[in-house]
Design a protein around this motif. Structure first.
Motif, PDB file in Angstrom:
ATOM      1  N   VAL A  57       0.001  71.819  -1.526  1.00 15.74           N
ATOM      2  CA  VAL A  57       0.869  71.410  -1.378  1.00 15.74           C
ATOM      3  C   VAL A  57       1.287  70.517  -2.767  1.00 15.74           C
ATOM      4  O   VAL A  57       2.034  72.126  -3.280  1.00 15.74           O
ATOM      5  N   ARG A  58       1.023  69.818  -3.203  1.00 16.33           N
ATOM      6  CA  ARG A  58       1.552  69.137  -4.498  1.00 16.33           C
ATOM      7  C   ARG A  58       1.416  70.367  -5.153  1.00 16.33           C
ATOM      8  O   ARG A  58       2.751  70.651  -6.447  1.00 16.33           O
ATOM      9  N   VAL A  59       0.230  70.906  -5.644  1.00 15.20           N
ATOM     10  CA  VAL A  59      -0.260  72.031  -6.955  1.00 15.20           C
ATOM     11  C   VAL A  59       0.193  73.658  -6.772  1.00 15.20           C
ATOM     12  O   VAL A  59       0.659  73.635  -7.183  1.00 15.20           O
ATOM     13  N   GLY A  60       0.726  73.793  -5.086  1.00 17.34           N
ATOM     14  CA  GLY A  60       1.130  75.171  -5.320  1.00 17.34           C
ATOM     15  C   GLY A  60       2.759  75.233  -4.826  1.00 17.34           C
ATOM     16  O   GLY A  60       2.905  76.181  -5.512  1.00 17.34           O
ATOM     17  N   PHE A  61       3.134  74.251  -4.261  1.00 21.40           N
ATOM     18  CA  PHE A  61       4.398  74.044  -3.800  1.00 21.40           C
ATOM     19  C   PHE A  61       5.276  73.352  -5.312  1.00 21.40           C
ATOM     20  O   PHE A  61       6.379  73.395  -5.563  1.00 21.40           O
ATOM     21  N   ASP A  62       4.877  72.946  -6.203  1.00 16.30           N
ATOM     22  CA  ASP A  62       5.344  71.885  -6.907  1.00 16.30           C
ATOM     23  C   ASP A  62       4.935  72.063  -8.603  1.00 16.30           C
ATOM     24  O   ASP A  62       5.585  72.704  -8.632  1.00 16.30           O
ATOM     25  N   LEU A  63       3.627  71.607  -8.820  1.00 18.24           N
ATOM     26  CA  LEU A  63       3.376  71.628 -10.242  1.00 18.24           C
ATOM     27  C   LEU A  63       3.108  72.868 -10.372  1.00 18.24           C
ATOM     28  O   LEU A  63       3.731  73.730 -11.426  1.00 18.24           O
ATOM     29  N   LEU A  64       2.816  74.310  -9.748  1.00 16.65           N
ATOM     30  CA  LEU A  64       2.441  75.276 -10.531  1.00 16.65           C
ATOM     31  C   LEU A  64       3.764  76.524  -9.663  1.00 16.65           C
ATOM     32  O   LEU A  64       3.275  77.781  -9.067  1.00 16.65           O
ATOM     33  N   ALA A  65       4.764  75.478  -8.882  1.00 24.01           N
ATOM     34  CA  ALA A  65       5.564  76.864  -8.357  1.00 24.01           C
ATOM     35  C   ALA A  65       6.094  77.989  -8.982  1.00 24.01           C
ATOM     36  O   ALA A  65       6.002  79.111  -8.147  1.00 24.01           O
ATOM     37  N   VAL A  66       6.461  77.614 -10.535  1.00 25.84           N
ATOM     38  CA  VAL A  66       6.945  79.196 -10.878  1.00 25.84           C
ATOM     39  C   VAL A  66       6.177  80.077 -11.075  1.00 25.84           C
ATOM     40  O   VAL A  66       5.673  81.462 -11.135  1.00 25.84           O
ATOM     41  N   ASP A  67       4.004  79.672 -10.850  1.00 24.55           N
ATOM     42  CA  ASP A  67       3.376  80.657 -11.177  1.00 24.55           C
ATOM     43  C   ASP A  67       2.763  81.273 -10.125  1.00 24.55           C
ATOM     44  O   ASP A  67       1.865  82.550  -9.904  1.00 24.55           O
ATOM     45  N   ALA A  68       3.174  80.560  -8.690  1.00 23.55           N
ATOM     46  CA  ALA A  68       2.574  80.955  -7.405  1.00 23.55           C
ATOM     47  C   ALA A  68       2.325  82.291  -6.813  1.00 23.55           C
ATOM     48  O   ALA A  68       3.701  82.988  -7.536  1.00 23.55           O
ATOM     49  N   GLU A  69       1.538  82.973  -6.282  1.00 27.77           N
ATOM     50  CA  GLU A  69       1.511  84.436  -6.457  1.00 27.77           C
ATOM     51  C   GLU A  69       1.182  84.766  -5.199  1.00 27.77           C
ATOM     52  O   GLU A  69       0.631  83.938  -4.903  1.00 27.77           O
ATOM     53  N   ARG A  70       1.230  86.408  -4.800  1.00 27.52           N
ATOM     54  CA  ARG A  70       0.715  85.791  -2.833  1.00 27.52           C
ATOM     55  C   ARG A  70      -0.340  85.971  -2.454  1.00 27.52           C
ATOM     56  O   ARG A  70      -0.492  85.107  -1.656  1.00 27.52           O
ATOM     57  N   TRP A  71      -1.127  86.485  -3.683  1.00 28.17           N
ATOM     58  CA  TRP A  71      -2.978  86.168  -3.197  1.00 28.17           C
ATOM     59  C   TRP A  71      -3.425  84.744  -3.109  1.00 28.17           C
ATOM     60  O   TRP A  71      -4.329  84.304  -2.292  1.00 28.17           O
ATOM     61  N   TRP A  72      -2.701  83.790  -4.006  1.00 26.76           N
ATOM     62  CA  TRP A  72      -3.084  82.240  -3.787  1.00 26.76           C
ATOM     63  C   TRP A  72      -2.773  82.221  -2.025  1.00 26.76           C
ATOM     64  O   TRP A  72      -3.473  81.730  -1.008  1.00 26.76           O
TER      65      TRP A  72
END
Lengths: 223, 678
Positions: B259-274
């Motif tokens: 959650v920390r990496v996906g929703f916080d650190l990389l929130a701007v890059d998150a893609e649907r396939w992740w």
């Protein structure tokens, strides 16, 4: 001292260092090998003395004297002691059956020297001077020392191989940098002496435990 | 100076004091002193987490602790939730450990490692920079490894379990390390804030690689299929209070990492396939984990498989949340993430309770094999009650703890389905396929979880004892009961009054995905933005009334007739022996048949005939084993390749000194030749 005399003396001493290393490969009697090692120590000290004379550096002269004492006096004496206890035992004091025979060893030494010359060409080109042109000889001595370690079976020969490598490294050090500082040099020298003392004790123990010092017999680890 | 700071300071101080005490206090008093101090550490963690959840923020940098980068601690809402959960589990486990540690676990090393493990569990979610996070993560891995091997003198399997754990946890660490370093490389410094700021400049491929690496590393810590192989080995072999900490607190931190990496650190890059990947992995883990648990006959192994299942469900929530965020419905995203966080909290409560109760059984009987337990109700009534409560909480039935979170999860998934009259463009095709399947998986796991825990409770604790050890079991000491009691209270409170924490978790989730709070502050669970209302109190009242009616009406009706005590009809074959009871194996047999193609069990039936006649049978022996298929097809080829490689390598090492030196010389010469030729 004129430049030509300097160059010739330098080449002579460096050649003597290399020659002693090659002769170690040729002779089989352990006593003779130790004597050759002492001769190499003398040649190395002479090489440093020539450098000291050329640069007019008293510090280098002191170092040359130190190298002479250590490598032509103390280290061979320690080796002789290791050998002396061997003589009391029953095992032969010769390198009876080296892993690679003498003729092939000499050939290998030639190849290793060639390799050393080839590989140190960039170093020589960096600062061409008579001293750096002798660097390949130091490298060759290192490689030959390593070769002695690989191909000789007796513990004393191994000690000599190890010390040949160290002589080669010392020679390269002096030829490239004209001395790496008194403290460093003394430190290295004491290190080598200590290592040799430990190895000598180890050799004695091996002989007590197994009756001989043929390293090829040591193949398995036990608790 | 705020509460979080004071509490975290207290936690660190008492943990270090506990380490010191473990080293100097006499053996007899050691577990009590260490346990008390560690419980204080956990309690301080709870206080810190609660204060941070209520809105206090805390950040500190201690550059003198670790050279070059220093230690940075930051407690925000997400970290606080996990901090509080870890602390709460630690309190119960530490108090329980006082009584549990008296047989062979009171050595200096084990006792000194335990508080360190607890402290690392508190510090991982409080880390504020990548270096701090990695240091704490590694401390957690190492201390837990030491605790896993603490009973290695007693059982041979411990060593093998610890080897699996050590290798997998360090491979996971390497994956996390690479992933996080990719993130911190372009950033100015390694603080999370700097990484967050630099994340916008990452190319999609780089961000995707970093996320997948982190997912692999964190997922393996959470026991996500196919990186779960260590979990059913290491968790059961650890001492039970450590199992509770690992299974209820440590696995959560894997989710925290994702959650920390996906929703916080990389929130701007998150893609649907992740998020699709996370959702699918979660669904597979949930289904596979609970299937393994159903057929498991080892009590603690069953619980470990159930951990895989629950972490799978949590990841279904996390993945669904990311998916909703990517298709532009933040309300549902917040709801799904809330469900995931709630499930983390609930799972921590009931899994602590179950592992502690299982440890109590192990303590009393010396076995974890369900087939040789049974009848513990008479000897260990409190442990039985505790396990029963835990089993109810785990089986996603009202009024269980897991029911609330799974209900919220299902609500979010069902509301995510496009309405029948919606335009086709409103929702991408993938959600139309994935979401119904996710609903099905959640429903299936809920059903199988019921079977699993009915089996564990019914076969393990009820009926008559199947072995002498089970027949002579006596209740555990008071401290162990106190530890279980705390966990039981937590599980009950979470089941009956989930709204004590649910709106707070909702605000944390809403903060991460940028939406209004998904759950209203009310006594009943009331969803905001979508229709949905659940009143746990009413459910409990209704169930109690129904149960009372079911029990009372037959009594009343039968009371009119005369009552007569008689033996149960046994076909005239004499009193029934415990051998005629259902065992864990036989209870799971029908399900095993249903899922035959998935589980592929190995069965052996040996029939021994009488010597006189082939028609008379002397004995029938039935053996069943359910090997882990994923393990067989994924791990065994790798392991056998490594073994072959090692064998081949052994031919190079004959023991001859000359050969070894020769390798050195040849390598040196080859290197020089390479230099010459290049």
């Amino acid at each position: 001292m004129s430049d030509t005399a300097y160059v010739q003396l330098l080449n002579l001493t460096a050649g003597a260092v290399l020659l002693c290393a090659v002769l170690v490969l040729w002779r089989r009697e352990l006593a003779v090998i130790i004597r050759l090692f002492a001769a190499q120590g003398v040649a190395l000290a002479a090489l440093i003395a020539v450098l000291a004379w050329h640069e007019g550096s008293p510090e280098l002269a002191v170092l040359a004297a130190g190298v002479a004492v250590l490598r032509a006096g103390v280290l061979p004496a320690v080796l002789r002691r290791a050998l002396g206890t061997a003589r009391e035992g029953t095992e032969p004091v010769r390198e009876v059956r080296p892993v690679v025979n003498v003729a092939a060893s000499l050939l290998a030494a030639a190849l290793l020297t060639l390799l050393a010359f080839a590989v140190s060409r960039p170093i020589v080109e960096l600062a061409p001077s008579p001293a750096t042109q002798a660097v390949p000889i130091g490298m060759a001595v290192v490689l030959i020392g390593f070769f002695v370690l690989v191909t000789r079976r007796r513990a004393v020969s191994h000690l000599v191989g190890f010390l040949l490598m160290d002589n080669g490294i010392t020679a390269v050090g002096f030829l490239t940098t004209a001395g790496i500082g008194l403290i460093v040099e003394v430190g290295v020298a004491l290190d080598v002496l200590l290592a040799l003392l430990v190895l000598q004790v180890l050799t004695g123990r091996m002989r007590e435990a197994f009756g001989n010092t043929d390293l090829d017999e040591l193949r398995e680890l036990h608790d | 100076m705020n509460t979080v700071e004071v509490a975290l300071g207290c936690a660190a101080g008492s943990a270090l004091l506990a380490v010191l005490a473990a080293l100097v206090v006499r053996r007899r008093a050691r577990p009590a002193v260490v346990g008390t101090l560690t419980a204080i550490t956990g309690a301080a963690g709870v206080v810190a987490g609660a204060a941070a959840l209520l809105g206090e923020r805390f950040a500190v940098e201690l550059p003198w602790i670790v050279p070059l980068s220093g230690i940075a601690l930051t407690v925000d809402g997400l970290g606080a939730a996990f901090l509080a959960v870890s602390g709460a589990v630690a309190v119960a486990a530490a108090i329980y450990g006082i009584g549990y540690s008296h047989h062979g676990l009171d050595s200096r090393g084990v006792q000194a490692t335990f508080p360190l493990f607890v402290l690392s569990l508190l510090l991982v979610p409080a880390a504020g920079s990548i270096t701090t996070f990695l240091v704490c993560w590694e401390l957690m891995a190492l201390t837990s490894l030491v605790l896993v091997v603490s009973e290695h003198r007693r059982r041979a399997e411990v060593a093998s379990a610890a080897r699996w754990y050590a290798v997998m946890t360090h491979l996971g660490f390497v994956a996390v390390l690479i992933g996080l370093l990719i993130l911190s490389a372009p950033a100015d410094g390694d603080a999370f804030a700097a990484v967050r700021a630099a994340a916008a400049d990452l190319s999609p491929a780089v961000a995707g690689t970093a996320f997948v690496l982190c997912l692999a590393g964190f997922g393996s810590k959470s026991g996500i299929v196919p990186l779960h192989a260590w979990l059913p080995r290491a968790h059961p072999e650890a001492p039970s209070h450590v199992s509770a900490l690992m299974s209820a607190a440590m696995v959560n931190l894997g989710v925290y990492g994702i959650v920390r990496v996906g929703f916080d650190l990389l929130a701007v890059d998150a893609e649907r396939w992740w998020w699709l990947l996370v959702l699918v992995l979660g669904a597979i883990s949930a289904g596979y984990g609970i299937l393994q648990a159903v057929v498991s006959t080892d009590l603690k192994r069953l619980l470990a498989h159930s951990t895989t299942e629950n972490m799978g469900l949590v990841l279904v929530g996390v993945g669904a949340s990311g998916l909703f965020a990517s298709i532009g419905s933040p309300v549902l995203a917040a709801l799904a993430l809330t469900a995931a966080l709630m499930h983390v909290v609930g799972h921590a409560a009931f899994k602590t309770l179950l592992f502690l109760a299982a440890g109590s059984v192990l303590h009393a009987t010396g076995t974890r094999d369900l087939d040789s337990l049974g009848g513990l109700r008479t000897g260990m009534p409190l442990t039985t009650a505790a396990f029963g409560l835990g089993a109810l909480a785990a089986s996603a039935l009202p009024p269980g703890t897991a029911f609330v979170s799974e209900w919220v999860l299902l609500q979010s998934l069902i509301h995510g389905l496009p309405a029948p009259d919606a335009a086709p463009a409103a929702a991408p095709t993938v959600t139309v396929v994935v979401l119904p399947l996710a609903v099905a998986v959640v429903a299936l796991t809920a059903g199988l979880a019921v079977v699993t825990f009915v089996k564990a409770f019914g076969v393990g604790f009820l009926a008559r004892p199947r072995s002498d050890a089970a027949a002579h079991a006596i209740e555990s000491p008071a401290t162990m009961l106190a530890g279980m009691g705390l966990a039981a209270v937590a599980a009950t409170v979470l089941a009956v009054a989930p709204t004590l924490v649910l709106p707070t978790l909702g605000r944390v989730a809403a903060g991460l995905v940028g939406s209004p709070a998904p759950i209203a502050d009310a006594v009943s669970v009331e969803l905001v933005g979508v229709t949905g209302l659940l009143s746990p109190v009413l459910v409990v009242v209704a169930l109690v009334v129904a149960a009372v009616l079911v029990v009372a009406i037959p009594r009343v009706l039968a009371g009119r007739r005369a009552r007569r005590e008689a033996r149960l009809w046994d076909c005239g074959g004499g009193p029934l022996s415990p051998r005629t009871e259902y065992t864990a194996t036989s209870f799971a047999e029908p399900l095993q048949r249903v899922f035959d193609t998935v589980l592929q069990p190995v069965q052996d039936v040996d029939v021994t005939h009488h010597q006189e006649s082939r028609y008379l049978i002397a004995a029938v022996e039935y053996r069943r084993r359910v090997p882990d298929r994923i393990e067989r097809h994924l791990y065994e080829p790798v392991l056998s390749f490594v073994t072959r490689w090692g064998r081949a390598g052994r031919a190079l090492a004959t023991g001859s000194v000359h050969r070894y030196l020769g390798y050195g010389l040849c390598t040196l010469c080859a290197l020089m030749l390479l230099l010459v030729l290049a």
